[in-house]
Design a protein around this motif. Structure first.
Motif, PDB file in Angstrom:
ATOM      1  N   ALA A  95       0.748  -1.244  -0.056  1.00 32.39           N
ATOM      2  CA  ALA A  95      -0.119  -0.125  -0.051  1.00 32.39           C
ATOM      3  C   ALA A  95       0.794   1.248  -0.047  1.00 32.39           C
ATOM      4  O   ALA A  95       0.585   2.496  -0.731  1.00 32.39           O
ATOM      5  CB  ALA A  95      -0.955   0.102   1.159  1.00 32.39           C
ATOM      6  N   ALA A  96       1.896   1.162   0.754  1.00 35.14           N
ATOM      7  CA  ALA A  96       2.757   2.531   0.908  1.00 35.14           C
ATOM      8  C   ALA A  96       3.493   2.475  -0.569  1.00 35.14           C
ATOM      9  O   ALA A  96       3.470   3.645  -1.190  1.00 35.14           O
ATOM     10  CB  ALA A  96       3.918   2.238   1.802  1.00 35.14           C
TER      11      ALA A  96
ATOM     12  N   ASP B 298      -6.656   1.520 -13.844  1.00 36.63           N
ATOM     13  CA  ASP B 298      -6.536   2.932 -13.746  1.00 36.63           C
ATOM     14  C   ASP B 298      -5.993   3.397 -12.307  1.00 36.63           C
ATOM     15  O   ASP B 298      -6.411   3.088 -11.390  1.00 36.63           O
ATOM     16  CB  ASP B 298      -7.833   3.689 -13.907  1.00 36.63           C
ATOM     17  CG  ASP B 298      -8.218   3.322 -15.638  1.00 36.63           C
ATOM     18  OD1 ASP B 298      -7.335   3.550 -16.334  1.00 36.63           O
ATOM     19  OD2 ASP B 298      -9.306   3.077 -15.570  1.00 36.63           O
ATOM     20  N   GLY B 299      -4.803   4.214 -12.395  1.00 37.91           N
ATOM     21  CA  GLY B 299      -4.289   4.638 -11.297  1.00 37.91           C
ATOM     22  C   GLY B 299      -4.972   5.896 -10.519  1.00 37.91           C
ATOM     23  O   GLY B 299      -4.543   6.791 -11.372  1.00 37.91           O
ATOM     24  N   LYS B 300      -6.110   5.832  -9.875  1.00 36.52           N
ATOM     25  CA  LYS B 300      -6.710   7.139  -9.358  1.00 36.52           C
ATOM     26  C   LYS B 300      -6.258   7.334  -7.906  1.00 36.52           C
ATOM     27  O   LYS B 300      -6.551   6.404  -7.215  1.00 36.52           O
ATOM     28  CB  LYS B 300      -8.007   7.012  -9.873  1.00 36.52           C
ATOM     29  CG  LYS B 300      -8.534   6.927 -11.173  1.00 36.52           C
ATOM     30  CD  LYS B 300     -10.049   6.812 -11.506  1.00 36.52           C
ATOM     31  CE  LYS B 300     -10.336   6.513 -13.087  1.00 36.52           C
ATOM     32  NZ  LYS B 300     -11.726   5.827 -13.161  1.00 36.52           N
TER      33      LYS B 300
ATOM     34  N   VAL C 297       1.539  -9.933  -4.583  1.00 39.14           N
ATOM     35  CA  VAL C 297       1.530  -8.342  -4.651  1.00 39.14           C
ATOM     36  C   VAL C 297       0.379  -7.973  -5.387  1.00 39.14           C
ATOM     37  O   VAL C 297      -0.016  -6.633  -4.991  1.00 39.14           O
ATOM     38  CB  VAL C 297       2.667  -7.854  -5.135  1.00 39.14           C
ATOM     39  CG1 VAL C 297       2.735  -6.103  -5.363  1.00 39.14           C
ATOM     40  CG2 VAL C 297       4.100  -8.225  -4.190  1.00 39.14           C
ATOM     41  N   ILE C 298      -0.062  -8.608  -6.584  1.00 41.32           N
ATOM     42  CA  ILE C 298      -0.943  -8.027  -7.506  1.00 41.32           C
ATOM     43  C   ILE C 298      -2.260  -8.220  -6.646  1.00 41.32           C
ATOM     44  O   ILE C 298      -3.294  -7.245  -6.857  1.00 41.32           O
ATOM     45  CB  ILE C 298      -0.853  -8.953  -8.760  1.00 41.32           C
ATOM     46  CG1 ILE C 298       0.210  -8.443  -9.593  1.00 41.32           C
ATOM     47  CG2 ILE C 298      -2.022  -8.686  -9.429  1.00 41.32           C
ATOM     48  CD1 ILE C 298       0.663  -9.542 -10.892  1.00 41.32           C
ATOM     49  N   ARG C 299      -2.675  -9.343  -6.245  1.00 45.12           N
ATOM     50  CA  ARG C 299      -3.809  -9.395  -5.506  1.00 45.12           C
ATOM     51  C   ARG C 299      -3.948  -8.140  -4.441  1.00 45.12           C
ATOM     52  O   ARG C 299      -5.220  -7.892  -4.291  1.00 45.12           O
ATOM     53  CB  ARG C 299      -3.885 -10.711  -4.754  1.00 45.12           C
ATOM     54  CG  ARG C 299      -4.065 -12.097  -5.531  1.00 45.12           C
ATOM     55  CD  ARG C 299      -4.036 -13.439  -4.696  1.00 45.12           C
ATOM     56  NE  ARG C 299      -4.332 -14.387  -5.631  1.00 45.12           N
ATOM     57  CZ  ARG C 299      -3.423 -15.531  -5.899  1.00 45.12           C
ATOM     58  NH1 ARG C 299      -2.318 -15.382  -5.224  1.00 45.12           N
ATOM     59  NH2 ARG C 299      -3.534 -16.340  -6.548  1.00 45.12           N
ATOM     60  N   LEU C 300      -2.833  -7.983  -3.609  1.00 42.34           N
ATOM     61  CA  LEU C 300      -2.929  -6.895  -2.609  1.00 42.34           C
ATOM     62  C   LEU C 300      -3.393  -5.612  -3.557  1.00 42.34           C
ATOM     63  O   LEU C 300      -4.165  -4.650  -2.793  1.00 42.34           O
ATOM     64  CB  LEU C 300      -1.731  -6.567  -1.881  1.00 42.34           C
ATOM     65  CG  LEU C 300      -1.793  -8.058  -0.922  1.00 42.34           C
ATOM     66  CD1 LEU C 300      -0.387  -7.870  -0.002  1.00 42.34           C
ATOM     67  CD2 LEU C 300      -2.768  -8.041  -0.043  1.00 42.34           C
ATOM     68  N   ILE C 301      -2.536  -5.230  -4.420  1.00 39.03           N
ATOM     69  CA  ILE C 301      -3.064  -3.946  -5.140  1.00 39.03           C
ATOM     70  C   ILE C 301      -4.411  -4.041  -5.645  1.00 39.03           C
ATOM     71  O   ILE C 301      -5.263  -3.017  -5.510  1.00 39.03           O
ATOM     72  CB  ILE C 301      -2.057  -3.603  -6.391  1.00 39.03           C
ATOM     73  CG1 ILE C 301      -0.605  -3.518  -5.805  1.00 39.03           C
ATOM     74  CG2 ILE C 301      -2.374  -2.726  -7.519  1.00 39.03           C
ATOM     75  CD1 ILE C 301       0.406  -3.501  -6.750  1.00 39.03           C
ATOM     76  N   LEU C 302      -4.861  -5.149  -6.100  1.00 41.04           N
ATOM     77  CA  LEU C 302      -6.294  -5.166  -6.576  1.00 41.04           C
ATOM     78  C   LEU C 302      -7.314  -5.280  -5.598  1.00 41.04           C
ATOM     79  O   LEU C 302      -8.179  -4.551  -5.740  1.00 41.04           O
ATOM     80  CB  LEU C 302      -6.732  -6.527  -7.393  1.00 41.04           C
ATOM     81  CG  LEU C 302      -5.897  -6.540  -8.765  1.00 41.04           C
ATOM     82  CD1 LEU C 302      -6.002  -8.013  -9.444  1.00 41.04           C
ATOM     83  CD2 LEU C 302      -6.340  -5.592  -9.887  1.00 41.04           C
ATOM     84  N   SER C 303      -6.911  -5.540  -4.459  1.00 39.23           N
ATOM     85  CA  SER C 303      -7.598  -5.563  -3.161  1.00 39.23           C
ATOM     86  C   SER C 303      -7.871  -3.965  -2.922  1.00 39.23           C
ATOM     87  O   SER C 303      -8.815  -3.588  -2.153  1.00 39.23           O
ATOM     88  CB  SER C 303      -7.186  -6.224  -1.756  1.00 39.23           C
ATOM     89  OG  SER C 303      -6.207  -5.569  -1.297  1.00 39.23           O
TER      90      SER C 303
ATOM     91  N   VAL D 291      -7.621  -1.250  -5.040  1.00 39.85           N
ATOM     92  CA  VAL D 291      -7.987  -0.686  -6.288  1.00 39.85           C
ATOM     93  C   VAL D 291      -9.569  -1.222  -6.301  1.00 39.85           C
ATOM     94  O   VAL D 291     -10.630  -0.256  -6.588  1.00 39.85           O
ATOM     95  CB  VAL D 291      -7.522  -1.016  -7.666  1.00 39.85           C
ATOM     96  CG1 VAL D 291      -8.295  -0.535  -8.894  1.00 39.85           C
ATOM     97  CG2 VAL D 291      -6.256  -0.749  -7.588  1.00 39.85           C
ATOM     98  N   ARG D 292      -9.897  -2.541  -6.037  1.00 35.83           N
ATOM     99  CA  ARG D 292     -11.453  -2.789  -6.297  1.00 35.83           C
ATOM    100  C   ARG D 292     -12.165  -2.847  -4.877  1.00 35.83           C
ATOM    101  O   ARG D 292     -13.394  -3.587  -4.688  1.00 35.83           O
ATOM    102  CB  ARG D 292     -11.194  -4.111  -6.854  1.00 35.83           C
ATOM    103  CG  ARG D 292     -10.944  -4.101  -8.192  1.00 35.83           C
ATOM    104  CD  ARG D 292     -10.660  -5.526  -8.695  1.00 35.83           C
ATOM    105  NE  ARG D 292     -10.043  -5.575 -10.258  1.00 35.83           N
ATOM    106  CZ  ARG D 292      -9.765  -6.713 -10.976  1.00 35.83           C
ATOM    107  NH1 ARG D 292      -9.889  -7.950 -10.451  1.00 35.83           N
ATOM    108  NH2 ARG D 292      -9.147  -6.649 -12.119  1.00 35.83           N
ATOM    109  N   GLN D 293     -11.203  -2.585  -3.650  1.00 30.55           N
ATOM    110  CA  GLN D 293     -11.866  -2.622  -2.441  1.00 30.55           C
ATOM    111  C   GLN D 293     -12.252  -3.817  -1.906  1.00 30.55           C
ATOM    112  O   GLN D 293     -13.449  -4.199  -1.682  1.00 30.55           O
ATOM    113  CB  GLN D 293     -12.893  -1.615  -2.280  1.00 30.55           C
ATOM    114  CG  GLN D 293     -12.539  -0.358  -2.428  1.00 30.55           C
ATOM    115  CD  GLN D 293     -13.688   0.825  -2.390  1.00 30.55           C
ATOM    116  OE1 GLN D 293     -14.897   0.727  -2.232  1.00 30.55           O
ATOM    117  NE2 GLN D 293     -13.280   1.995  -2.126  1.00 30.55           N
TER     118      GLN D 293
END
Length: 179
Positions: A120-121, A172-174, A142-148, A150-152
């Motif tokens: 997250a950092a 999309d990086g918002k 790592v991808i799963r955590l980023i998706l968690s 982004v997709r909550q």
């Protein structure tokens, strides 16, 4: 910002191997898998980030000679279990970890919450940058955590996200309001 999350290609491993931080060679089909990944991208990136693991840096190097490694993109640290197989580790400790893998630490390793903090950092820092097109070559965890993020998705549900070797996911990086 367009962000491409790219899982490393197929490593050489024995069935059931625990290999979060263990460095592994790549399968002999790497050149074929590399071409398949490149066909999914066809993008000039402003920056390519990579986990420092060999299985990631080889793919990142093929996408950009000037890629950047970041320790926060490493897979879960499986501590004392690294390099062992699931059937050879202490089964009681394994069950305790599996019952609460979000909070429980692997012996000598880290919990998913600890891993989530570092990922997250990295993610928050990336979203504050001025890059337009970014590739991140990393691991399924790592991808799963980023998706968690982004997709909550709740952390206890991240293993429902199935990722193949060499898979590419565009997000999309918002910057969220609460950053």
């Amino acid at each position: 910002m367009e962000i491409y999350l790219i899982r490393h290609t197929t490593p050489v491993l024995e069935p059931g191997l625990i290999y979060g931080r263990t460095d592994l060679a790549l399968h002999t089909d790497f050149p074929i898998e590399l071409e398949a990944v490149k066909k999914k991208l066809d993008i000039d990136f402003d920056i390519v980030y990579s986990s420092p693991a060999f299985r990631c840096t080889e793919l990142a190097r093929a996408l950009s000679l000037g890629f950047t490694t970041d320790l926060r993109l490493q897979e879960l640290d499986f501590g004392e279990w690294e390099g062992k197989t699931w059937d050879t580790v202490d089964q009681i400790a394994l069950q305790q970890w599996m019952d609460d893998y979000v909070h429980a630490c692997v012996p000598g390793g880290e919990s998913m919450m600890q891993m989530h903090s570092r990922v997250a950092a990295f993610w928050q820092e990336l979203l504050q940058s001025d890059f337009k097109k970014v590739a991140i070559v990393t691991h399924a965890g790592v991808i799963r955590l980023i998706l968690s993020i982004v997709r909550q998705i709740a952390l206890k549900e991240v293993f429902d996200i199935k990722l193949a070797y060499g898979e590419v996911i565009r997000v999309d990086g918002k910057v969220p309001d609460n950053l």
